[in-house]
Scaffold this motif. Structure first.
Motif, PDB file in Angstrom:
ATOM      1  N   VAL A 117       0.849  -1.199   0.000  1.00  0.00           N
ATOM      2  CA  VAL A 117       0.000   0.000   0.000  1.00  0.00           C
ATOM      3  C   VAL A 117       0.879   1.242   0.000  1.00  0.00           C
ATOM      4  O   VAL A 117       0.655   2.178  -0.771  1.00  0.00           O
ATOM      5  CB  VAL A 117      -0.955   0.006   1.216  1.00  0.00           C
ATOM      6  N   ARG A 118       1.900   1.261   0.841  1.00  0.00           N
ATOM      7  CA  ARG A 118       2.815   2.400   0.908  1.00  0.00           C
ATOM      8  C   ARG A 118       3.515   2.619  -0.436  1.00  0.00           C
ATOM      9  O   ARG A 118       3.602   3.737  -0.925  1.00  0.00           O
ATOM     10  CB  ARG A 118       3.861   2.182   2.000  1.00  0.00           C
ATOM     11  N   ARG A 119       3.958   1.527  -1.045  1.00  0.00           N
ATOM     12  CA  ARG A 119       4.657   1.618  -2.327  1.00  0.00           C
ATOM     13  C   ARG A 119       3.742   2.165  -3.418  1.00  0.00           C
ATOM     14  O   ARG A 119       4.111   3.065  -4.179  1.00  0.00           O
ATOM     15  CB  ARG A 119       5.181   0.233  -2.720  1.00  0.00           C
ATOM     16  N   LYS A 120       2.523   1.631  -3.483  1.00  0.00           N
ATOM     17  CA  LYS A 120       1.561   2.075  -4.499  1.00  0.00           C
ATOM     18  C   LYS A 120       1.206   3.549  -4.289  1.00  0.00           C
ATOM     19  O   LYS A 120       1.102   4.318  -5.252  1.00  0.00           O
ATOM     20  CB  LYS A 120       0.302   1.208  -4.435  1.00  0.00           C
ATOM     21  N   LEU A 121       1.025   3.937  -3.054  1.00  0.00           N
ATOM     22  CA  LEU A 121       0.705   5.327  -2.740  1.00  0.00           C
ATOM     23  C   LEU A 121       1.845   6.257  -3.143  1.00  0.00           C
ATOM     24  O   LEU A 121       1.620   7.311  -3.731  1.00  0.00           O
ATOM     25  CB  LEU A 121       0.418   5.459  -1.242  1.00  0.00           C
ATOM     26  N   ARG A 122       3.070   5.846  -2.854  1.00  0.00           N
ATOM     27  CA  ARG A 122       4.227   6.662  -3.229  1.00  0.00           C
ATOM     28  C   ARG A 122       4.325   6.790  -4.743  1.00  0.00           C
ATOM     29  O   ARG A 122       4.571   7.867  -5.277  1.00  0.00           O
ATOM     30  CB  ARG A 122       5.507   6.066  -2.663  1.00  0.00           C
ATOM     31  N   GLU A 123       4.110   5.688  -5.466  1.00  0.00           N
ATOM     32  CA  GLU A 123       4.138   5.726  -6.937  1.00  0.00           C
ATOM     33  C   GLU A 123       3.075   6.674  -7.483  1.00  0.00           C
ATOM     34  O   GLU A 123       3.336   7.463  -8.386  1.00  0.00           O
ATOM     35  CB  GLU A 123       3.913   4.323  -7.510  1.00  0.00           C
TER      36      GLU A 123
END
Length: 64
Positions: A27-33
């Motif tokens: 979730v954190r990775r997708k949000l950052r992207e």
């Protein structure tokens, strides 16, 4: 009667803070992207994702 400029000020004052814990890495990775792609902060991207998920995206903000 409140003039539109005061509505904006009142809306800013009525913002709340929230801390989210144990955010999964995916979730954190997708949000950052998403934030990078759209040129937004992670906070703004998260708020917009929450609004979309809750089905309230595009609705005018509530003034209390």
């Amino acid at each position: 009667m409140i003039v539109p400029v005061l509505d904006d000020i009142i809306m800013l004052v009525k913002c709340y803070q929230m801390i989210l814990r144990r955010i999964p890495e995916k979730v954190r990775r997708k949000l950052r992207e998403m934030a990078r792609r759209e040129g937004k902060s992670m906070n703004q991207a998260a708020l917009e994702a929450l609004e979309r998920g809750l089905g309230i995206a595009g609705e005018p903000p509530e003034l209390h």
